[in-house]
Design an enzyme around this catalytic site. Structure first.
Site, PDB file in Angstrom:
ATOM      1  N   GLY A  19       0.900  -1.341  -0.111  1.00  0.00           N
ATOM      2  CA  GLY A  19      -0.150   0.046  -0.016  1.00  0.00           C
ATOM      3  C   GLY A  19       0.691   1.251  -0.010  1.00  0.00           C
ATOM      4  N   GLY A  20       2.138   0.988  -0.685  1.00  0.00           N
ATOM      5  CA  GLY A  20       3.126   2.193  -0.395  1.00  0.00           C
ATOM      6  C   GLY A  20       2.458   3.643  -1.430  1.00  0.00           C
ATOM      7  N   TYR A  56     -16.136  -4.659   5.687  1.00  0.00           N
ATOM      8  CA  TYR A  56     -14.825  -4.112   5.805  1.00  0.00           C
ATOM      9  C   TYR A  56     -14.558  -4.323   7.351  1.00  0.00           C
ATOM     10  CZ  TYR A  56     -11.147  -0.420   6.157  1.00  0.00           C
ATOM     11  OH  TYR A  56      -9.950   0.272   6.508  1.00  0.00           O
ATOM     12  N   ASN A  97      -9.907   7.976  11.866  1.00  0.00           N
ATOM     13  CA  ASN A  97      -9.989   8.479  10.889  1.00  0.00           C
ATOM     14  C   ASN A  97      -8.677   9.229  10.345  1.00  0.00           C
ATOM     15  OD1 ASN A  97     -12.935   8.103  11.389  1.00  0.00           O
ATOM     16  ND2 ASN A  97     -13.111   8.466   9.272  1.00  0.00           N
ATOM     17  N   HIS A 124     -12.873  10.266   1.239  1.00  0.00           N
ATOM     18  CA  HIS A 124     -13.171  10.083   2.455  1.00  0.00           C
ATOM     19  C   HIS A 124     -13.530  11.549   2.977  1.00  0.00           C
ATOM     20  CE1 HIS A 124      -9.924   7.085   2.700  1.00  0.00           C
ATOM     21  NE2 HIS A 124     -11.088   6.555   3.474  1.00  0.00           N
TER      22      HIS A 124
HETATM   23  P1  NAP Z   1      -5.294   4.026   0.078  1.00  0.00           P
HETATM   24  O1  NAP Z   1      -4.835   5.385   0.124  1.00  0.00           O
HETATM   25  O2  NAP Z   1      -6.627   3.755  -0.084  1.00  0.00           O
HETATM   26  O3  NAP Z   1      -4.395   3.066  -0.244  1.00  0.00           O
HETATM   27  C1  NAP Z   1      -4.487   1.751  -0.387  1.00  0.00           C
HETATM   28  C2  NAP Z   1      -3.460   1.089  -0.884  1.00  0.00           C
HETATM   29  O4  NAP Z   1      -3.662  -0.381  -1.115  1.00  0.00           O
HETATM   30  C3  NAP Z   1      -2.955   1.401  -2.217  1.00  0.00           C
HETATM   31  O5  NAP Z   1      -1.557   1.603  -2.298  1.00  0.00           O
HETATM   32  C4  NAP Z   1      -3.435   0.488  -3.168  1.00  0.00           C
HETATM   33  O6  NAP Z   1      -2.491   0.285  -4.341  1.00  0.00           O
HETATM   34  C5  NAP Z   1      -3.202  -0.803  -2.349  1.00  0.00           C
HETATM   35  N1  NAP Z   1      -3.866  -1.875  -2.727  1.00  0.00           N
HETATM   36  C6  NAP Z   1      -5.217  -1.949  -2.853  1.00  0.00           C
HETATM   37  N2  NAP Z   1      -5.524  -3.093  -3.206  1.00  0.00           N
HETATM   38  C7  NAP Z   1      -4.281  -3.939  -3.629  1.00  0.00           C
HETATM   39  C8  NAP Z   1      -4.313  -5.412  -4.259  1.00  0.00           C
HETATM   40  N3  NAP Z   1      -5.134  -6.071  -4.691  1.00  0.00           N
HETATM   41  N4  NAP Z   1      -2.832  -5.521  -4.190  1.00  0.00           N
HETATM   42  C9  NAP Z   1      -1.869  -4.837  -3.821  1.00  0.00           C
HETATM   43  N5  NAP Z   1      -2.073  -3.552  -3.275  1.00  0.00           N
HETATM   44  C10 NAP Z   1      -3.371  -2.967  -3.200  1.00  0.00           C
HETATM   45  O7  NAP Z   1      -5.413   3.604   1.738  1.00  0.00           O
HETATM   46  P2  NAP Z   1      -4.901   4.697   3.182  1.00  0.00           P
HETATM   47  O8  NAP Z   1      -5.782   5.659   3.433  1.00  0.00           O
HETATM   48  O9  NAP Z   1      -3.213   4.836   3.000  1.00  0.00           O
HETATM   49  O10 NAP Z   1      -4.812   3.469   4.102  1.00  0.00           O
HETATM   50  C11 NAP Z   1      -3.762   2.482   4.655  1.00  0.00           C
HETATM   51  C12 NAP Z   1      -4.269   1.638   5.983  1.00  0.00           C
HETATM   52  O11 NAP Z   1      -4.758   2.549   6.998  1.00  0.00           O
HETATM   53  C13 NAP Z   1      -5.376   0.543   5.167  1.00  0.00           C
HETATM   54  O12 NAP Z   1      -5.148  -0.677   5.672  1.00  0.00           O
HETATM   55  C14 NAP Z   1      -6.490   1.300   5.852  1.00  0.00           C
HETATM   56  O13 NAP Z   1      -7.492   0.116   6.125  1.00  0.00           O
HETATM   57  C15 NAP Z   1      -6.093   2.124   7.032  1.00  0.00           C
HETATM   58  N6  NAP Z   1      -6.800   3.019   7.525  1.00  0.00           N
HETATM   59  C16 NAP Z   1      -7.038   3.987   6.777  1.00  0.00           C
HETATM   60  C17 NAP Z   1      -7.827   5.044   7.414  1.00  0.00           C
HETATM   61  C18 NAP Z   1      -8.343   6.380   6.311  1.00  0.00           C
HETATM   62  O14 NAP Z   1      -9.034   7.269   6.807  1.00  0.00           O
HETATM   63  N7  NAP Z   1      -7.772   6.456   5.160  1.00  0.00           N
HETATM   64  C19 NAP Z   1      -8.404   5.127   8.735  1.00  0.00           C
HETATM   65  C20 NAP Z   1      -7.911   4.205   9.585  1.00  0.00           C
HETATM   66  C21 NAP Z   1      -7.328   2.944   9.041  1.00  0.00           C
HETATM   67  P3  NAP Z   1      -2.758   1.099  -5.807  1.00  0.00           P
HETATM   68  O15 NAP Z   1      -2.398   2.704  -5.472  1.00  0.00           O
HETATM   69  O16 NAP Z   1      -1.791   0.593  -6.865  1.00  0.00           O
HETATM   70  O17 NAP Z   1      -4.423   0.943  -5.909  1.00  0.00           O
END
Ligand code: NAP
Length: 306
Positions: free
Chosen positions: A10-11, A132, A161, A174
């Site tokens: 998820g980089g 989820y 969040n 979001h």
């Molecule tokens: P994000 O911006 O939606 O990024 C998701 C990442 O996952 C992207 O790098 C995406 O790659 C990768 N990904 C998705 N499907 C994939 C697959 N099938 N194979 C390989 N990579 C895949 O997420 P984020 O907001 O940074 O969140 C990071 C973590 O924190 C997650 O686990 C999330 O549940 C958790 N979290 C987020 C929030 C929030 O408010 N955003 C809050 C609490 C916890 P691509 O760019 O190539 O699609």
């Protein structure tokens, strides 16, 4: 000395990019490097990179409407990614594994707030992210089980969040990102008011994505392997957050907002306790919401992404 090879799944996401700003030497992966919902993709990743540490941020993440419309996808993609990544980490003797939960997977309603780490299974997650929520709970179950049965020191963090300049500002964004976008567009169009979904009453803890990145880095640097909530103490209503965002942006035309109460609110409250984090990382300073929003808005405007 053995080389510490850190892989970040998820980089290319919001948290991944925030982490890369302060930990540039790790290996940052996106879905175009490996499809982590497939066993072939996961096994290939471990074979190619041979990580000693995995920071697993990849997930299928989205807003309320998408979660309601695609419950199967949210469940299956997350369960597959998490299950495979942990299982292959264990089989490849990966030393450190940090998984990412979310406070929206906590029970929909409990008798006492804020919720502590022990309360995660005390009732079903909110209906608006039921799939989820259960998928992410499985990540916690699997990590705890792995530690118990195999003596690993894997951990998960449960952030509230998030917002930040690396968030998505297009479809399926979001709340804070879509609010900033809405204000920018309305202001450009000379409008005085914006309309928001729901009642404005739900309460939320919001954290700047760079703060979560600093916590992750500290876990690595200080060899912290406990699992804990990562959240700000402030639990603000959507209405209060909107006021802070307007105050941070200071738009020329937009002066106020109203709520479309025919649209869903999502979970009313899900505030989590920060006591455990305070004992593990005492004195950690979170970015005040207004400062983080100013920073986010400044970057969004200068990069012309809206
Ligand atoms: P994000 O911006 O939606 O990024 C998701 C990442 O996952 C992207 O790098 C995406 O790659 C990768 N990904 C998705 N499907 C994939 C697959 N099938 N194979 C390989 N990579 C895949 O997420 P984020 O907001 O940074 O969140 C990071 C973590 O924190 C997650 O686990 C999330 O549940 C958790 N979290 C987020 C929030 C929030 O408010 N955003 C809050 C609490 C916890 P691509 O760019 O190539 O699609």
């Amino acid at each position: 000395m053995k080389e510490n090879r850190i892989v970040v799944t998820g980089g290319s996401g919001m948290v991944g990019k925030s982490l890369k700003d302060i930990m540039p030497n790790a290996i940052y992966l996106s879905s175009s490097d490996y499809n982590l919902t497939s066993e072939k993709g996961v096994s290939q990743m471990y074979y190619d990179i041979k990580p000693t540490t995995v920071i697993h941020l990849a997930a299928k993440v989205g807003g309320i409407i998408d979660n309601i419309n695609k419950p199967y996808n949210y469940f299956t993609d997350n369960v597959l990614m998490d299950t495979l990544l942990i299982d292959y980490a264990r089989k490849n003797q990966v030393e450190r594994f940090i998984g990412m939960l979310s406070t929206c997977i906590y029970p929909d309603k409990v008798e006492e707030y804020p919720m502590t780490e022990q309360m995660i299974h005390n009732g079903p997650p909110t209906p608006t992210n039921f799939s989820y929520g259960y998928a992410k709970r499985c990540l916690a179950v699997q990590i705890d089980a792995c530690n118990k049965e195999y003596g690993t020191k894997y951990q998960y963090l449960t952030p509230c969040n998030l917002y930040g300049e690396y968030d998505k500002f297009g479809e399926n964004s979001h709340f804070v990102a879509s609010l900033i976008k809405k204000i920018i567009i309305a202001d450009r169009n000379g409008e005085e008011n914006i309309e928001l979904f729901g009642t404005g009453n739900p309460l939320r803890q919001y954290m700047y994505s760079h703060d979560l990145a600093r916590v992750i880095k500290q876990c690595i640097d200080d060899d912290i392997t406990d699992s804990f909530n990562v959240a700000t103490k402030e639990n603000l209503s959507i209405k209060e957050i909107t006021e802070i965002v307007l105050d941070a942006i200071q738009p020329n035309n937009v002066k106020g907002f109203n709520f479309d109460t025919s649209k869903p609110d999502g979970q009313y409250r899900k505030d989590v306790s920060t006591s455990k984090m305070e004992t593990i990382i005492p004195g950690f300073k979170f970015t005040p919401l207004i400062d983080g929003i100013k920073e986010t808005y400044g970057m969004v405007v200068s990069s012309n992404i809206i």
